[in-house]
Design an enzyme around this catalytic site. Sequence first.
Site, PDB file in Angstrom:
ATOM      1  N   HIS C  47       0.608  -1.082   0.227  1.00  0.00           N
ATOM      2  CA  HIS C  47       0.156  -0.189   0.048  1.00  0.00           C
ATOM      3  C   HIS C  47       0.797   1.184   0.006  1.00  0.00           C
ATOM      4  CE1 HIS C  47      -3.795  -2.021   0.127  1.00  0.00           C
ATOM      5  NE2 HIS C  47      -3.277  -2.741   1.318  1.00  0.00           N
ATOM      6  N   ARG C  72       7.008  -5.750   3.170  1.00  0.00           N
ATOM      7  CA  ARG C  72       5.685  -6.124   2.715  1.00  0.00           C
ATOM      8  C   ARG C  72       5.584  -6.183   1.286  1.00  0.00           C
ATOM      9  NH1 ARG C  72      -0.239  -4.744   4.883  1.00  0.00           N
ATOM     10  NH2 ARG C  72       0.139  -2.761   3.989  1.00  0.00           N
ATOM     11  N   GLU C 151      -5.721 -11.919   7.375  1.00  0.00           N
ATOM     12  CA  GLU C 151      -6.409 -10.626   7.407  1.00  0.00           C
ATOM     13  C   GLU C 151      -7.775 -10.826   6.700  1.00  0.00           C
ATOM     14  OE1 GLU C 151      -4.420  -7.536   5.204  1.00  0.00           O
ATOM     15  OE2 GLU C 151      -3.477  -9.000   3.943  1.00  0.00           O
ATOM     16  N   ASP C 177      -8.026  -4.484   7.212  1.00  0.00           N
ATOM     17  CA  ASP C 177      -8.761  -5.755   6.064  1.00  0.00           C
ATOM     18  C   ASP C 177      -9.572  -6.815   7.141  1.00  0.00           C
ATOM     19  OD1 ASP C 177      -8.096  -4.927   3.672  1.00  0.00           O
ATOM     20  OD2 ASP C 177      -6.124  -5.635   3.832  1.00  0.00           O
TER      21      ASP C 177
HETATM   22 MG   LIG Z   1      -3.984  -5.909   4.556  1.00  0.00          MG
END
Ligand SMILES: [Mg+2]
Lengths: 256, 256, 256, 256, 256, 256
Positions: C47, C72, C151, C177
């Site tokens: 993200h 990540r 998640e 999430d």
């Molecule tokens: Mg997530």
Amino acid sequence: MPSHPSFPERLKAGSPVLTAWCGMPDPSVAGMLAHEAFDAVVMDLQHGSIDFAAALQAVPLIAAAGKPSLVRIPVGDFASASRFLDAGVSGVIAPMINTIEDARRFAAFTKFPPVGERSWGAYGALSLTRLEPGAYLQQANDLTVSFAMVETREALAIIDDILAVPGIDGIFIGPSDLSIALSGGKSVNPAGAEVEKALDHALARVRAAGKVAAIYAVSGARAAQLSAKGFHMVSIGSDISMLMAGAHAALAAARG
Amino acid sequence: MPSHPSFPERLKAGSPVLTAWCGMPDPSVAGMLAHEAFDAVVMDLQHGSIDFAAALQAVPLIAAAGKPSLVRIPVGDFASASRFLDAGVSGVIAPMINTIEDARRFAAFTKFPPVGERSWGAYGALSLTRLEPGAYLQQANDLTVSFAMVETREALAIIDDILAVPGIDGIFIGPSDLSIALSGGKSVNPAGAEVEKALDHALARVRAAGKVAAIYAVSGARAAQLSAKGFHMVSIGSDISMLMAGAHAALAAARG
Amino acid sequence: MPSHPSFPERLKAGSPVLTAWCGMPDPSVAGMLAHEAFDAVVMDLQHGSIDFAAALQAVPLIAAAGKPSLVRIPVGDFASASRFLDAGVSGVIAPMINTIEDARRFAAFTKFPPVGERSWGAYGALSLTRLEPGAYLQQANDLTVSFAMVETREALAIIDDILAVPGIDGIFIGPSDLSIALSGGKSVNPAGAEVEKALDHALARVRAAGKVAAIYAVSGARAAQLSAKGFHMVSIGSDISMLMAGAHAALAAARG
Amino acid sequence: MPSHPSFPERLKAGSPVLTAWCGMPDPSVAGMLAHEAFDAVVMDLQHGSIDFAAALQAVPLIAAAGKPSLVRIPVGDFASASRFLDAGVSGVIAPMINTIEDARRFAAFTKFPPVGERSWGAYGALSLTRLEPGAYLQQANDLTVSFAMVETREALAIIDDILAVPGIDGIFIGPSDLSIALSGGKSVNPAGAEVEKALDHALARVRAAGKVAAIYAVSGARAAQLSAKGFHMVSIGSDISMLMAGAHAALAAARG
Amino acid sequence: MPSHPSFPERLKAGSPVLTAWCGMPDPSVAGMLAHEAFDAVVMDLQHGSIDFAAALQAVPLIAAAGKPSLVRIPVGDFASASRFLDAGVSGVIAPMINTIEDARRFAAFTKFPPVGERSWGAYGALSLTRLEPGAYLQQANDLTVSFAMVETREALAIIDDILAVPGIDGIFIGPSDLSIALSGGKSVNPAGAEVEKALDHALARVRAAGKVAAIYAVSGARAAQLSAKGFHMVSIGSDISMLMAGAHAALAAARG
Amino acid sequence: MPSHPSFPERLKAGSPVLTAWCGMPDPSVAGMLAHEAFDAVVMDLQHGSIDFAAALQAVPLIAAAGKPSLVRIPVGDFASASRFLDAGVSGVIAPMINTIEDARRFAAFTKFPPVGERSWGAYGALSLTRLEPGAYLQQANDLTVSFAMVETREALAIIDDILAVPGIDGIFIGPSDLSIALSGGKSVNPAGAEVEKALDHALARVRAAGKVAAIYAVSGARAAQLSAKGFHMVSIGSDISMLMAGAHAALAAARG
Ligand SMILES: [Mg+2]
Ligand SMILES: [Mg+2]
Ligand SMILES: [Mg+2]
Ligand SMILES: [Mg+2]
Ligand SMILES: [Mg+2]
Ligand SMILES: [Mg+2]
């Protein structure tokens, strides 16, 4: 392509193709090595630090030296194979092709229909080859080389099947990963006896299929051995190794 | 988004949306074209040279001109679709959606639950829309457009099924690839009779489904034809073509 | 690695590991935060706006501060997990590991044979660890941490199975999430009661499996709560939030 | 410029202008801070790490937030002052203006004839101001602010003469360098008694000349003091300080 | 240089040299325009957005098209003139050469002793010219062109003296700045009567001195007029203008 | 600085300091060479392709290897000398210091008052040295080295005067430019008899002044000779030469 129209033919033409192997992040490195006596330049996006944008910038620099460029893509990133062919590379090396399905998907991204499903948009390649769209569409499958990497026990076991996949033009051996696989993860020994035996076997199978065999060599000396074995292309790695070798030589001379 | 809250509505609002189509590596190109009379700007990461980082930089530049931005992602790179939606693009165009499974996976990455599995982290979009997280979560699926590209025989054959996948908002036709597919790899002719027939068919199916139809046009003249046919969005390509057209015109004037 | 040889051990050593969480595009941000009192630095490519090339540049900058780096990766981009391990990161966090197959593929890309199929080429890691190739091959699987993100409802339901996959070293919870999933897409509430219950459950299962549990915290205050719960690693996000908090404090002081 | 047509007027309009002060290499930092409650954003090319290309990219991002941008140029690099004005910045801060000749040369590069010799080519500024070339030429000298930095004994001694140079719109005080100068290189104490006295004197002289006075503040608290003194613009530094302050606050909260 | 050994000779060889004029930040733009029918490509670092690093990357791309490259440097940044000559550009255009001292300093940085004081280190140029160091040292002063820009009243008044400075190979007229200067800052009118008269005068003086005259043209049509006047080189600007012209034409065709 | 607190002392400590010499555009090259057996790394911004932003990125990478970094700045770009000292370089080499005024201006930008007028803002250096601002201000003039390049007849003639300028810590000889100057532009022969004589003379004068003498060597072998002569620092160039030497060796081995 005009300056190197017959890269696939050149691969079969006699003396082995010796390539530089570039992983440094700056595209000018590949451009400079293309002006040396290498026959072609490979950019490594699997284990190298060069990224997509930089490798793309290197393609016209290598072409300016009249040399073909190739890329090794990250594992399974076949979409980038198409994008590099769009830019005008002469070959793509796909790591870890361990199943027939892997080989088929790779070919689907690198060959136009009816062989594969490569998508139209080769603007860089049109400029480098100076071909009209129709002509490029007809010839592109034969102007570029798709190398499936064989570097596991599974891949070795089905090498004939991989070679039989339409659109797979040759095999590229990864001797380090192969040594890890053959030793069950116990050691990395790319020039050990077990690997040598596997190389001979693979080379024989490629020849039987009438395709081309390529391999990575960790040094010039190793490249000489592998050329002598009969590989059509030997990639000498890497740019970092060469820089370090040059530095060691300079320091040794300086410090006596 | 505030400056363009109803991009999906705008697509259905009457006059066709005309977009620029950018593949050059520099984000400022997309920013500059957004200030021209285009209704939106598409950045092409499938066949263009622009990479992820550059396209991300372009999003706020396009927004600054009060225009929606869209991206065409590389084949199968659905994870980047989510990342571009995070950054605030109004639409994503996914090439080579040839199976229902392809369409479902695409929608999974572009729509929040329960429609899909898009992951939370839309920091750029929150800033551009000025929506609170809860509101953005509720509205995002309707503020952004997921275009499935139809450009093969397989895709044409199942166009109704693709249109029926929840989260697929429209179809984007790739006429060059379609012409290659329809000719069995024999020619690239994006304005040929066979393609025209396919376009009419696709357009009719999209209308029947109440969704939106978009297409790539290689020139302004072609865009006029495709607008007249009834497409909701026509992308005129490309930035490089426009630069070259400008250069040719200047040189012709200079040399008389 | 020499300066942080026992990152997996450190995770189990008592006080929780507190990490910075970086998404800004410039690698120097991660480098600077590594010099602050964080125990490690995570770079977010799912993200965040940082791309592959920039994250690669940050690895030696973080190492220079004697801190481990983690990344990540984008959803499903396991090939980049290998590339970051090549560069010397100590851990990889894979989002949306929702099936056992997802977990197995992730481990295949992050662990050398016989556990997985990670490919040889860890040049940056060899330099940072100063290990010989053979030693690195033997130790790497234990020097680096593969975190599967849990998640979704599906993932929660099979958390024991995910934890049982060889090569999966721990779980990283994505609370936002998870809250969307648990509410059926109705709300994002990473500290709600339903999420808390899920966290307790997940933490218990991880402990039962003898592995490590990590989680994202939106603020320092939330990190304190999650540390107290017993997580082995808590990532405090993000660099942008910290910059904005600093800006707000300065403006408040300036304007009285 | 349209969104901030009267930056020079705004400076004299009552409440002091509070600016962010950016030196990090990534242009998005300046863009993000422009969306916070700062009245303007300064990018520092004298002591910051941001370079010419990055600062240029930031100008439209700051403009998109409706805020004026300013740059501090490297010592004596007046050519870049012109280039930044071309791009559309509202102000330029020139460090170490220690002689009348320095001030004259600075004004020559920032003001069009007959005041100075600024060269034509303000393409970014034309786009941001939406002025026609003729109108821009007539108004530009009054739309932008040239700040001469006073930060040495020599400069303080001739402050009235510097203020009298046509094209010099104001003074920007560098309190750290001033403290070093006033102490003969013995200490850096930007809020010491000697500096305070110098600030009061400089402020009085600027007011007498009817021009504007600006200054750098190391923190929000210091900015409040300097605003209270009557400075027209106070720059709060820096982006790195704000990031670090945010990190410290988060870590303090996390570790209790 | 091998592919364009006689750029200075080419300038005097009959038909005027028509150049592209590039200011966009991405080096590939200059590379692409070099493949069009321009005779050479100028990169503008005075008013363009391209920076030093990008312009350097463009030099081999332009050379790959067999075309000479030139740069316009920022005002007074003569050190960069040397660096671009090192990289292999065929010409440097220095803006605002208003005094004989300016002209002498410019020549000092662009010509080797005994004419000037250019420093040794032309590694890119050695590679492009394939000359040995000794040969390059002997020939470089004659292989490259140093253009002094005449664009003020002062410069016009001493044009004969500027032309007489050893190492100054020609004059490049900046008609916009000249129009501002001639109107006392009242208007920018690069094709007005007063400018035309000045052009004729300057052209006559350059011819009398046996040197070369170049000029900037805002369009192809203007370039035709200036070619007809007898200028040896006419630069048609800019890349952005051409892109916009192409966009306008496409939109006009699309919207009917 | 902590890891190399006594670079000026180290220069006088006995065995000559051998440095790498980097001009390639990518900062990671300098970082990698710092891990080899060089004592320090110089980045060349006069004749190299590395630009300001890249060189800045390299400083922490070199520091991470525990080595001092130096830069050679473009001719006359003294403002960048300050900026690099801000970033934490241990030395600056200024080319073409041909007059006492040149030397004074250089020292003004590299030394804090009362020796010079270096401006406050050394944020990178504070971080690398871990000194408090007051301590850094007191020690910085003695922690960093300002090398004036002597490479013309004029400079040689006034070498004692240059050495006498406060803040000039040493001389760096440019043997190629010196050979061009001594031959009146006739040849470049950095190891010719006339240059040797000049080196001996310069070295004697530097020793008499109690300062340090440094020089560029085109190869390791030449560096050995120059070390033997008694130079305190010998820079072996360049990174490109080392890469090419490594490539030649590999190709020679490969082709037998
Ligand atoms: Mg997530
Ligand atoms: Mg391998
Ligand atoms: Mg297509
Ligand atoms: Mg100052
Ligand atoms: Mg001009
Ligand atoms: Mg020199």
